[in-house]
Motif scaffolding. Structure first.
Motif, mmCIF file in Angstrom:
data_model
loop_
_atom_site.group_PDB
_atom_site.id
_atom_site.type_symbol
_atom_site.label_atom_id
_atom_site.label_comp_id
_atom_site.label_asym_id
_atom_site.label_seq_id
_atom_site.Cartn_x
_atom_site.Cartn_y
_atom_site.Cartn_z
ATOM 1 N N LYS A 5 0.846 -1.197 0.000
ATOM 2 C CA LYS A 5 0.000 0.000 0.000
ATOM 3 C C LYS A 5 0.879 1.244 0.000
ATOM 4 O O LYS A 5 1.907 1.297 0.675
ATOM 5 C CB LYS A 5 -0.906 0.000 1.221
ATOM 6 C CG LYS A 5 -1.925 -1.120 1.196
ATOM 7 C CD LYS A 5 -2.833 -1.043 2.389
ATOM 8 C CE LYS A 5 -3.836 -2.194 2.328
ATOM 9 N NZ LYS A 5 -4.710 -2.190 3.500
ATOM 10 N N PRO A 6 0.501 2.271 -0.776
ATOM 11 C CA PRO A 6 1.325 3.479 -0.867
ATOM 12 C C PRO A 6 1.536 4.176 0.478
ATOM 13 O O PRO A 6 2.618 4.688 0.739
ATOM 14 C CB PRO A 6 0.555 4.384 -1.827
ATOM 15 C CG PRO A 6 -0.332 3.473 -2.593
ATOM 16 C CD PRO A 6 -0.628 2.317 -1.695
ATOM 17 N N ALA A 7 0.531 4.180 1.336
ATOM 18 C CA ALA A 7 0.676 4.845 2.629
ATOM 19 C C ALA A 7 1.704 4.129 3.504
ATOM 20 O O ALA A 7 2.526 4.767 4.167
ATOM 21 C CB ALA A 7 -0.671 4.907 3.339
ATOM 22 N N ALA A 8 1.686 2.796 3.483
ATOM 23 C CA ALA A 8 2.650 2.036 4.274
ATOM 24 C C ALA A 8 4.067 2.220 3.727
ATOM 25 O O ALA A 8 5.022 2.367 4.494
ATOM 26 C CB ALA A 8 2.276 0.563 4.286
ATOM 27 N N LEU A 9 4.194 2.217 2.415
ATOM 28 C CA LEU A 9 5.503 2.407 1.797
ATOM 29 C C LEU A 9 6.048 3.802 2.091
ATOM 30 O O LEU A 9 7.216 3.956 2.457
ATOM 31 C CB LEU A 9 5.410 2.171 0.292
ATOM 32 C CG LEU A 9 6.717 2.271 -0.478
ATOM 33 C CD1 LEU A 9 7.689 1.193 -0.017
ATOM 34 C CD2 LEU A 9 6.464 2.162 -1.962
ATOM 35 N N LEU A 10 5.209 4.809 1.959
ATOM 36 C CA LEU A 10 5.634 6.174 2.237
ATOM 37 C C LEU A 10 6.005 6.346 3.709
ATOM 38 O O LEU A 10 7.014 6.979 4.029
ATOM 39 C CB LEU A 10 4.520 7.165 1.860
ATOM 40 C CG LEU A 10 4.844 8.640 2.067
ATOM 41 C CD1 LEU A 10 6.005 9.058 1.176
ATOM 42 C CD2 LEU A 10 3.634 9.490 1.809
ATOM 43 N N GLY A 11 5.219 5.764 4.597
ATOM 44 C CA GLY A 11 5.538 5.837 6.014
ATOM 45 C C GLY A 11 6.869 5.178 6.343
ATOM 46 O O GLY A 11 7.657 5.701 7.129
ATOM 47 N N SER A 12 7.137 4.043 5.719
ATOM 48 C CA SER A 12 8.407 3.358 5.938
ATOM 49 C C SER A 12 9.580 4.194 5.447
ATOM 50 O O SER A 12 10.615 4.282 6.109
ATOM 51 C CB SER A 12 8.403 2.014 5.221
ATOM 52 O OG SER A 12 7.429 1.170 5.754
ATOM 53 N N LEU A 13 9.421 4.808 4.288
ATOM 54 C CA LEU A 13 10.493 5.658 3.762
ATOM 55 C C LEU A 13 10.735 6.875 4.639
ATOM 56 O O LEU A 13 11.887 7.242 4.897
ATOM 57 C CB LEU A 13 10.164 6.090 2.333
ATOM 58 C CG LEU A 13 10.244 5.009 1.272
ATOM 59 C CD1 LEU A 13 9.761 5.547 -0.070
ATOM 60 C CD2 LEU A 13 11.661 4.492 1.157
ATOM 61 N N VAL A 14 9.663 7.492 5.116
ATOM 62 C CA VAL A 14 9.809 8.670 5.981
ATOM 63 C C VAL A 14 10.515 8.293 7.276
ATOM 64 O O VAL A 14 11.439 8.978 7.720
ATOM 65 C CB VAL A 14 8.433 9.318 6.253
ATOM 66 C CG1 VAL A 14 8.523 10.335 7.370
ATOM 67 C CG2 VAL A 14 7.895 9.959 4.993
ATOM 68 N N TYR A 15 10.092 7.184 7.895
ATOM 69 C CA TYR A 15 10.725 6.763 9.138
ATOM 70 C C TYR A 15 12.177 6.352 8.916
ATOM 71 O O TYR A 15 13.034 6.575 9.779
ATOM 72 C CB TYR A 15 9.946 5.636 9.792
ATOM 73 C CG TYR A 15 8.737 6.126 10.544
ATOM 74 C CD1 TYR A 15 8.853 7.076 11.543
ATOM 75 C CD2 TYR A 15 7.474 5.641 10.248
ATOM 76 C CE1 TYR A 15 7.756 7.536 12.232
ATOM 77 C CE2 TYR A 15 6.361 6.083 10.928
ATOM 78 C CZ TYR A 15 6.505 7.032 11.922
ATOM 79 O OH TYR A 15 5.414 7.475 12.592
#
Length: 70
Positions: A5-15
């Motif tokens: 999911k894009p939200a999970a991927l984006l959250g992982s990259l941000v963290y």
């Protein structure tokens, strides 16, 4: 397939970026606190004992940052 999911991927990259930034800032602070140049001692003078201490410090900071982000 939760991780696609894009939200999970984006959250992982941000963290991940935040974790690397916190690690780098903490390493720079430790480098400034020490009475000598860590990079010069390790690279130029081949101080293996100091390299081992710095490596263990890096692992410790990484574990703390990972636990805080998780």
């Amino acid at each position: 397939m939760e991780w696609l999911k894009p939200a999970a991927l984006l959250g992982s990259l941000v963290y991940a970026i935040i974790g690397v930034a916190i690690f780098w800032i903490s390493f720079v602070i430790v480098d400034k606190i020490t009475p000598y140049d860590l990079w010069g001692e390790i690279v130029e003078k081949q101080n293996r004992a100091l390299a081992l201490v710095v490596a263990s410090m890096c692992l410790g900071i990484s574990i703390i940052v990972a636990a805080a982000i998780h």
